[in-house]
Design an enzyme around this catalytic site. Structure first.
Site, PDB file in Angstrom:
ATOM      1  N   SER A  13     -11.746  19.309  -6.702  1.00 32.68           N
ATOM      2  CA  SER A  13     -12.006  19.266  -5.251  1.00 32.68           C
ATOM      3  C   SER A  13     -13.145  18.297  -4.936  1.00 32.68           C
ATOM      4  O   SER A  13     -13.112  17.622  -3.899  1.00 32.68           O
ATOM      5  CB  SER A  13     -12.293  20.664  -4.702  1.00 32.68           C
ATOM      6  OG  SER A  13     -13.520  21.155  -5.166  1.00 32.68           O
ATOM      7  N   ASN A  14     -14.122  18.204  -5.804  1.00 37.97           N
ATOM      8  CA  ASN A  14     -15.196  17.223  -5.578  1.00 37.97           C
ATOM      9  C   ASN A  14     -14.679  15.800  -5.736  1.00 37.97           C
ATOM     10  O   ASN A  14     -15.000  14.927  -4.932  1.00 37.97           O
ATOM     11  CB  ASN A  14     -16.366  17.470  -6.526  1.00 37.97           C
ATOM     12  CG  ASN A  14     -17.274  18.565  -6.028  1.00 37.97           C
ATOM     13  OD1 ASN A  14     -18.066  18.359  -5.114  1.00 37.97           O
ATOM     14  ND2 ASN A  14     -17.125  19.755  -6.590  1.00 37.97           N
ATOM     15  N   LEU A  87     -20.103  17.625 -23.137  1.00 34.58           N
ATOM     16  CA  LEU A  87     -21.399  16.958 -23.220  1.00 34.58           C
ATOM     17  C   LEU A  87     -21.185  15.444 -23.243  1.00 34.58           C
ATOM     18  O   LEU A  87     -20.222  14.959 -23.839  1.00 34.58           O
ATOM     19  CB  LEU A  87     -22.072  17.405 -24.520  1.00 34.58           C
ATOM     20  CG  LEU A  87     -23.568  17.209 -24.645  1.00 34.58           C
ATOM     21  CD1 LEU A  87     -24.311  18.017 -23.585  1.00 34.58           C
ATOM     22  CD2 LEU A  87     -24.019  17.648 -26.041  1.00 34.58           C
ATOM     23  N   ASN A 102     -24.526  14.000 -12.415  1.00 31.55           N
ATOM     24  CA  ASN A 102     -23.731  15.229 -12.482  1.00 31.55           C
ATOM     25  C   ASN A 102     -24.079  16.104 -11.286  1.00 31.55           C
ATOM     26  O   ASN A 102     -25.182  16.036 -10.759  1.00 31.55           O
ATOM     27  CB  ASN A 102     -24.078  15.984 -13.778  1.00 31.55           C
ATOM     28  CG  ASN A 102     -23.338  17.298 -13.911  1.00 31.55           C
ATOM     29  OD1 ASN A 102     -22.133  17.374 -13.676  1.00 31.55           O
ATOM     30  ND2 ASN A 102     -24.047  18.353 -14.276  1.00 31.55           N
ATOM     31  N   HIS A 104     -24.356  20.137 -10.339  1.00 32.62           N
ATOM     32  CA  HIS A 104     -24.392  21.477 -10.934  1.00 32.62           C
ATOM     33  C   HIS A 104     -24.462  22.509  -9.802  1.00 32.62           C
ATOM     34  O   HIS A 104     -25.249  22.345  -8.866  1.00 32.62           O
ATOM     35  CB  HIS A 104     -25.597  21.618 -11.867  1.00 32.62           C
ATOM     36  CG  HIS A 104     -25.569  22.913 -12.614  1.00 32.62           C
ATOM     37  ND1 HIS A 104     -24.763  23.123 -13.713  1.00 32.62           N
ATOM     38  CD2 HIS A 104     -26.212  24.083 -12.387  1.00 32.62           C
ATOM     39  CE1 HIS A 104     -24.909  24.356 -14.126  1.00 32.62           C
ATOM     40  NE2 HIS A 104     -25.788  24.963 -13.347  1.00 32.62           N
TER      41      HIS A 104
HETATM   42  C1  GAR Z   1     -18.118  22.373  -9.082  1.00 34.76           C
HETATM   43  O1  GAR Z   1     -18.600  23.496  -8.397  1.00 34.76           O
HETATM   44  C2  GAR Z   1     -19.227  21.782  -9.928  1.00 34.76           C
HETATM   45  O2  GAR Z   1     -20.498  21.921  -9.348  1.00 34.76           O
HETATM   46  C3  GAR Z   1     -19.103  22.611 -11.162  1.00 34.76           C
HETATM   47  O3  GAR Z   1     -17.734  22.747 -11.386  1.00 34.76           O
HETATM   48  C4  GAR Z   1     -17.073  22.777 -10.131  1.00 34.76           C
HETATM   49  C5  GAR Z   1     -15.906  21.816 -10.188  1.00 34.76           C
HETATM   50  O4  GAR Z   1     -15.037  22.032  -9.112  1.00 34.76           O
HETATM   51  N1  GAR Z   1     -19.760  21.983 -12.276  1.00 34.76           N
HETATM   52  C6  GAR Z   1     -20.360  22.681 -13.225  1.00 34.76           C
HETATM   53  O5  GAR Z   1     -20.379  23.896 -13.242  1.00 34.76           O
HETATM   54  C7  GAR Z   1     -21.022  21.836 -14.301  1.00 34.76           C
HETATM   55  N2  GAR Z   1     -21.867  22.639 -15.138  1.00 34.76           N
HETATM   56  P1  GAR Z   1     -13.955  20.942  -8.761  1.00 34.76           P
HETATM   57  O6  GAR Z   1     -13.162  20.628 -10.040  1.00 34.76           O
HETATM   58  O7  GAR Z   1     -13.076  21.585  -7.723  1.00 34.76           O
HETATM   59  O8  GAR Z   1     -14.669  19.722  -8.242  1.00 34.76           O
END
Ligand code: GAR
Length: 188
Positions: A13-14, A87, A102, A104
């Site tokens: 989604s991001n 990583l 990144n 978080h």
């Molecule tokens: C997001 O909330 C991001 O912040 C998190 O994974 C999700 C991905 O969602 N990242 C972490 O937890 C990294 N440690 P998405 O695939 O729908 O963008």
């Protein structure tokens, strides 16, 4: 033109929000998505933007020459990790100093580190009875979630919040801020 490569492992989604934001930009372009997961939702999401998805495995990731060749084809100015769970190896960090970021879904250094991703983070935040949480956008080094912070946004929590409602609040912050922070970094 400034080029962005997105790394994603899951739903995307991001990645989609970033692709949408820069879709008509004449200065910034999402040139590729790299994923370690052949079943990742991000692959479908990129189709409508005509953004190529490059799927890679552990062996390819470890092969410095091969992997850097793949990356360099796209001449990235910024590598954006958006839900990418592996990583980042030292050779990649060293090749792109301060060019890998990144997002978080918590206020680092709290609730970071190996295994802290997605709902695991929101469950931990709930369990710790936090009164606020948020997002951290940070530079990437070769340790999970430890690079220098670029940006934070916060949201308050009540005891009625659940891991699911926390996830919703975090998602809203990510949608609102991540593309703009990227734009800011690429406009310097
Ligand atoms: C997001 O909330 C991001 O912040 C998190 O994974 C999700 C991905 O969602 N990242 C972490 O937890 C990294 N440690 P998405 O695939 O729908 O963008």
């Amino acid at each position: 033109m400034k080029n962005i490569i997105i790394f994603a492992s899951g739903s995307g989604s991001n990645a989609e929000n970033i692709a949408q934001y820069f879709k008509d930009s004449i200065t910034i372009k999402v040139v590729a998505v790299f994923t370690n997961n052949a079943l990742a939702g991000v692959i479908n999401r990129m189709e409508k933007f005509n953004i190529p998805c490059i799927i890679f495995n552990r062996e390819e990731y470890k092969n410095e020459t091969l992997f850097l060749n793949k990356i360099n084809t796209f001449e990235p100015d910024l590598i954006v990790l958006a839900g990418f769970l592996w990583l980042v190896p030292e050779y990649l960090v060293n090749t792109f100093p301060n060019k890998i970021i990144n997002i978080h879904p918590a206020l680092l250094p709290k609730f970071g580190g190996k295994g802290m991703y997605g709902m695991h983070v929101h469950q931990a935040v709930k369990q710790a009875k936090e009164t606020e949480t948020g997002i951290t956008i940070h530079y990437v080094n070769n340790r999970f979630d430890e690079g220098k912070t670029i940006f934070n946004a916060k949201t308050s929590l009540t005891e009625n919040d659940t891991p699911e409602s926390i996830a919703t609040k975090i998602h809203e912050l990510e949608m609102a801020h991540f593309p703009r922070v990227i734009e800011g970094l690429l406009s310097n």
